[in-house]
Design a protein around this motif. Structure first.
Motif, PDB file in Angstrom:
ATOM      1  N   LEU A 180      10.967   2.990   2.756  1.00  0.00           N
ATOM      2  CA  LEU A 180      10.443   2.507   4.034  1.00  0.00           C
ATOM      3  C   LEU A 180      10.663   1.017   4.232  1.00  0.00           C
ATOM      4  N   ASP A 181      10.530   0.214   3.162  1.00  0.00           N
ATOM      5  CA  ASP A 181      10.665  -1.235   3.325  1.00  0.00           C
ATOM      6  C   ASP A 181      12.088  -1.664   3.636  1.00  0.00           C
TER       7      ASP A 181
ATOM      8  N   HIS B 244       2.864  -1.482  -4.939  1.00  0.00           N
ATOM      9  CA  HIS B 244       3.499  -0.602  -3.964  1.00  0.00           C
ATOM     10  C   HIS B 244       2.411   0.273  -3.343  1.00  0.00           C
TER      11      HIS B 244
ATOM     12  N   ALA C  85      10.872   4.459  -2.379  1.00  0.00           N
ATOM     13  CA  ALA C  85      11.388   3.095  -2.231  1.00  0.00           C
ATOM     14  C   ALA C  85      12.341   2.989  -1.055  1.00  0.00           C
TER      15      ALA C  85
ATOM     16  N   VAL D 273      11.374   3.486  11.287  1.00  0.00           N
ATOM     17  CA  VAL D 273      10.180   4.113  10.722  1.00  0.00           C
ATOM     18  C   VAL D 273       9.459   4.924  11.791  1.00  0.00           C
TER      19      VAL D 273
ATOM     20  N   ALA E  37       6.047  -2.428   5.889  1.00  0.00           N
ATOM     21  CA  ALA E  37       6.460  -1.058   6.170  1.00  0.00           C
ATOM     22  C   ALA E  37       5.338  -0.042   6.018  1.00  0.00           C
ATOM     23  N   ALA E  38       4.496  -0.185   5.006  1.00  0.00           N
ATOM     24  CA  ALA E  38       3.446   0.807   4.789  1.00  0.00           C
ATOM     25  C   ALA E  38       2.475   0.847   5.967  1.00  0.00           C
TER      26      ALA E  38
ATOM     27  N   THR F  63       6.523   2.074  -1.611  1.00  0.00           N
ATOM     28  CA  THR F  63       6.852   1.072  -0.600  1.00  0.00           C
ATOM     29  C   THR F  63       6.263  -0.266  -1.030  1.00  0.00           C
TER      30      THR F  63
END
Length: 259
Positions: free
Chosen positions: A111-112, A251, A109, A119, A177-178, A138
């Motif tokens: 990267l976002d 996620h 939890a 990143v 983010a992913a 994420t």
């Protein structure tokens, strides 16, 4: 402390996190690991990732826990089933030199909450250090509520915009983010595996569902003050209390292996 990082919130979500993580990513990961292991846990919080992952990794391990909250670090270091060292620092400026000797970089939890540049730098550091990265949970910006409500889509859009907001000059990636992380690792030659890792909340997790719902609605209202959320929240919480509300919060887990 922000509610997102409060120990009671992290404790409340730990079981749901554990159930959601894509355990099948561990099979390709293990083939790249040679014990004894040095695992770098970034943004470790109370140590939930270590409590979940350490028993699933082979051989002798030492965990290096990184966070900027000393209270969370102390709790994490004392709770892992393997030796752990607490490192108090901001993780957004880690370099390949910082990761030298690491067998694995992991985070949950996280990267976002980062920017695109952060990143990208994390991917560059991991690849240059030659260590795998397992980055879980994420947010991807999709929420499914049963039964559906006409306001669900508006709240989802507002929440996602809130996740992408600019904070002290940093534009957060939120649900982008992913994709950004996968692209950053891929263009540096890493082998990227992606898996869905949704929370599935229902009557068996009413307290977590209610806490998540309040936070989700509050963030959406902060982003779009014109949303009429009071009646919505009231009926959703009533349905939750009655065991009639189910929520799937999507996620993604990402594993990046040296190419």
């Amino acid at each position: 402390m922000h509610t997102q990082f409060a120990p009671e919130w992290l404790a409340l979500r730990e079981d749901a996190d554990a159930a959601a993580r894509a355990e099948d990513l561990l099979e390709p990961l293990r083939s790249h690991l040679i014990p004894p292991l040095v695992v770098r846990d970034l943004g470790c919080g109370t140590g939930a990732m270590g409590r979940w992952l350490a028993p699933r990794l082979p051989g002798e391990q030492r965990w290096l826990l990184t966070d900027r909250d000393p209270a969370l670090l102390a709790q994490a270091a004392g709770s892992l089933p393997v030796p752990a060292v607490a490192i108090l620092r901001d993780l957004t400026d880690l370099t390949a030199a910082d990761l030298a000797g690491a067998s694995l970089v992991t985070a949950s939890a996280l990267l976002d909450l980062l920017t695109a540049d952060e990143v990208d730098a994390l991917a560059a550091a991991c690849v240059a250090a030659g260590c795998p990265a397992l980055l879980t949970l994420t947010v991807v910006g999709r929420v499914e509520l049963e039964p559906a409500d006409p306001l669900d889509a508006n709240l989802t859009a507002a929440f996602n915009a809130h996740q992408r907001r600019t904070v002290t000059g940093r534009r957060l990636l939120g649900p982008d983010a992913a994709d950004v992380a996968a692209a950053a690792f891929d263009r540096r030659g890493a082998v990227v595996h992606r898996r869905s890792s949704p929370w599935r909340l229902g009557p068996d997790r009413r307290e977590l569902t209610a806490r998540w719902l309040r936070g989700w609605v509050d963030a959406a209202e902060e982003q779009e003050p014109g949303l009429a959320v009071d009646a919505y929240l009231h009926r959703r919480l009533a349905a939750c209390e009655a065991g009639e509300l189910r929520a799937t919060i999507h996620h993604e887990d990402l594993l990046a292996l040296p190419g």
